[in-house]
Design a protein around this motif. Sequence first.
Motif, PDB file in Angstrom:
ATOM      1  N   PRO A   1       5.077   6.582  -7.655  1.00 30.30           N
ATOM      2  CA  PRO A   1       5.806   5.561  -6.887  1.00 30.30           C
ATOM      3  C   PRO A   1       7.258   5.419  -7.323  1.00 30.30           C
ATOM      4  O   PRO A   1       8.126   5.153  -6.502  1.00 30.30           O
ATOM      5  CB  PRO A   1       5.003   4.289  -7.157  1.00 30.30           C
ATOM      6  CG  PRO A   1       3.621   4.780  -7.421  1.00 30.30           C
ATOM      7  CD  PRO A   1       3.795   6.077  -8.170  1.00 30.30           C
TER       8      PRO A   1
ATOM      9  N   PRO B   1       9.379   3.178  -9.135  1.00 32.09           N
ATOM     10  CA  PRO B   1      10.077   1.965  -8.684  1.00 32.09           C
ATOM     11  C   PRO B   1      11.506   1.881  -9.199  1.00 32.09           C
ATOM     12  O   PRO B   1      11.797   2.223 -10.348  1.00 32.09           O
ATOM     13  CB  PRO B   1       9.212   0.835  -9.252  1.00 32.09           C
ATOM     14  CG  PRO B   1       8.516   1.444 -10.425  1.00 32.09           C
ATOM     15  CD  PRO B   1       8.284   2.883 -10.077  1.00 32.09           C
TER      16      PRO B   1
ATOM     17  N   SER C   1       9.727   1.656  -4.047  1.00 30.54           N
ATOM     18  CA  SER C   1       9.184   2.878  -4.631  1.00 30.54           C
ATOM     19  C   SER C   1       9.942   4.075  -4.058  1.00 30.54           C
ATOM     20  O   SER C   1      10.100   4.189  -2.845  1.00 30.54           O
ATOM     21  CB  SER C   1       7.696   3.011  -4.298  1.00 30.54           C
ATOM     22  OG  SER C   1       6.943   2.021  -4.975  1.00 30.54           O
TER      23      SER C   1
END
Length: 543
Positions: free
Chosen positions: A289, A291, A438
Amino acid sequence: MSFDRPAFNRRHFLELLAAGMGAGMLPSALAAQAAAAGQPVRGGTLIANVSPEPSAGLVGGINISAPVLPISASIFDGLVTYDRDFKPQPQLAESWEQSADGKTITFRLRRGVTWHDGVPFTSADVQYSILNVVKKTHPRGGSTFAKVTSVDTPDAHTVVLNLSGPSPVIWSALFGTETQIVPKHLYEGTNPLTNPWNSKPIGTGAFVFKEWVRGSHILLERNPNYWDQGKPYLDRVIFKAIPDAGARAVALENGEILLAANNPVPESDVARLAANPSLVVNTEGWQAPAPIFFFDFNWRQERFRDIRVRKAFAHAIDRKALAENVWYGLATVATSPVPSYQKAFHNPDLPQYEYDPRKAEQLLEDAGLKRDANGVRLSITHVTCAPYGPVYVRAGELFRQQLKQIGVEVKLINYDLGTYVRKLFTDYEFDTSSMWYSCYPDPQIGVQRRFWSKNIKPGSPSSNGSGYSSPEMDRAIEAMQEEGDVEKRKAHIFEMQRIAQEDVASITLLELQFYGIYNKRLQGLRAGPLTFYSTLADAWLQS
């Protein structure tokens, strides 16, 4: 199903909890032996945390907010899943092949799969989902699947994606919470964003949605007809809502909850919980992801179209202090919208805006923003990312303090999740805001959506809420989408980063090191870069 049940029913929750404890904590002698040998044990209830509680639906590819995804991953399967090296592995698709020219991708679907309502899963579901959900409503899907011109279904178990040219990005986005496959028979002819089935989802995954008691819990139960025979091992999963971060930490420590994703405790508590011998603090499960935290301007306002104002803000924020003092070292200073550890795509040679309040002051002076009698040059509101934890409120406080030094008066606004999404992505009622997105393994999935004008999608969370629009940026992004040659495409990705930094389209602040926490009794989590966005089909409880 009892989604509409309005009240917090503590008695009902305790009944569910007791049922799970009975199955999970009092195993038979054979089950105890299996657990001791590290073999999966059937039965039991996993109590997990959801934080914050979702504001809308539970379909990850439609309501893509972070708390939805760990739940959705167990209700819906994707065409593929991924291993530790992010290589695709079979899920709803048993096999696949790509033509030599990259213009067709053929998936052979698994036979005998049914939706949770008993309707057979077919290629028509995949065709509908890609063309009408992923490409049209997903804030990233329009770019990811930009080269898909049509989807053929020669039979019920074959899907053929027809592309205008090779598209490397597709192979990084086929997992279930990104390329969402929904039941055509329940979605066709509706607006996917507002379809009522989003809140009582029907999937193909290991667990079946049973109820959502607002303010209390979301209950999933074992799918007895799951295609992967013998799985899942758990009888049920209860995602319990615990709004208070301190209470979540206590619940993890005393074993009341065994799994919590999405940074469930304050960063100041992480070291203490990591030292707890019964707990695991996992950061690997967030590598895919990826972030990243940023500060946005509302480009619909004339004052923020002056680049001197945007540069002033960039020079006024001390990102090192943000990483070290607010995030307790669980973040690093970002130098690009693409994370630095994505070495294949990260551009290391970009303009930077060092912390320099004097330079920031001069830029505001040059922009004609003089201090008034109270020392104020500009008054703004700032919407924090408060629904995702107190660290984002503390970040807002740091912004307020540092911007005050250069004569910018900031009023902080902290919304609940539903209001936050509506104000930023539907009503566009904000001056400035801060949030995290993300990035995912390819910039075309998670980065370009911040800057592409065609990704200004009212009502779609995590889209281009700032309203930034630049023909030069659009050309770079669309060239990235069209180019099939890896090295030529990389040049367009570098160009996208350069334009974003030079324009100060947004202030990219930090690369975040997210973490999930789970009890060592919980076994069988799918290790790798998508741990917390993966199905719980393999999970089981050790006594």
